[in-house]
Design an enzyme around this catalytic site. Structure first.
Site, PDB file in Angstrom:
ATOM      1  CB  VAL A   1      -0.965   0.028   1.215  1.00 35.97           C
ATOM      2  CG1 VAL A   1      -2.040  -1.040   1.079  1.00 35.97           C
ATOM      3  CG2 VAL A   1      -0.225  -0.122   2.530  1.00 35.97           C
ATOM      4  CB  SER A   2       0.491   4.512  -1.568  1.00 31.41           C
ATOM      5  OG  SER A   2       0.370   3.876  -2.810  1.00 31.41           O
ATOM      6  CB  SER A   3      -0.085   6.272   2.915  1.00 31.42           C
ATOM      7  OG  SER A   3      -1.422   5.852   3.073  1.00 31.42           O
TER       8      SER A   3
END
Length: 197
Positions: free
Chosen positions: A9-11
């Site tokens: 996931v990005s964050s």
């Protein structure tokens, strides 16, 4: 032969649980996870670990193609590394080639499917960027866009310490770990500092 899962996931605020569950359902023997932006493949240590780990006849499993990257060129690079290792890629959201025994035919079908979907991922990324820019432009025209608020002032001790570590030869990732500043944020601030020098 091992089934090697990769989830991203990005964050930090996003959750990996859904991806991990899908990989477990597929029967992944190992699962590498990370919370990193998909923008730069060199800044993703777990991806690099996974690519170093895989062997001939392993199957790399991901839930969706954009978990590797949203950039078509980066997806191609990663797939090439997987193939050079003698492993194959299984994308759970795409049509499966699991029942096909002939390895050459399986690779050919996989290649065709992946070419279509990686360019779709790139196109979606471009649409998102264009909408973002249109939104910013509209807000600027209305006089309500001021840009993102800076996280750190130039004289912030934490930031100055990070710059000092970088100047002493440490990598941005090392300085990030020592100071607690997100490495992408630190990379951006360091780039701005160099541009202003």
């Amino acid at each position: 032969m091992s089934k090697v899962g990769y989830a991203r996931v990005s964050s930090k605020s996003q959750n990996l649980a859904r991806q991990i569950e899908k990989l477990k359902d597929y029967g992944a023997d190992y699962i590498y996870t990370e919370k990193e932006s998909g923008a730069e493949i060199d800044n993703r240590p777990k991806l690099q670990e996974m690519l170093d780990f895989i062997r001939v006849d392993d199957v790399v499993v991901i839930s969706e193609l954009d978990r590797l990257s949203r950039k078509a060129d980066d997806i191609t690079k990663i797939i090439d590394i997987i193939r050079q290792k003698g492993a194959t890629l299984e994308v759970l959201s795409l049509p499966s080639t699991q029942g096909i025994e002939n390895k050459n035919l399986k690779n050919l079908i996989n290649s065709l499917i992946l070419e279509i979907f990686k360019y779709q991922a790139e196109a979606e990324r471009q649409v998102v960027k264009e909408r973002q820019m249109q939104g910013i432009k509209a807000a600027q025209e209305r006089g309500v866009y001021t840009g993102r608020k800076k996280m750190y002032r130039k004289d912030n001790p934490q930031l100055l310490h990070a710059f000092s570590l970088i100047d002493q030869g440490e990598s941005i990732r090392q300085a990030s770990k020592k100071t607690g500043i997100n490495h992408e944020t630190l990379r951006r601030y360091n780039k701005n500092r160099k541009n202003q020098a």
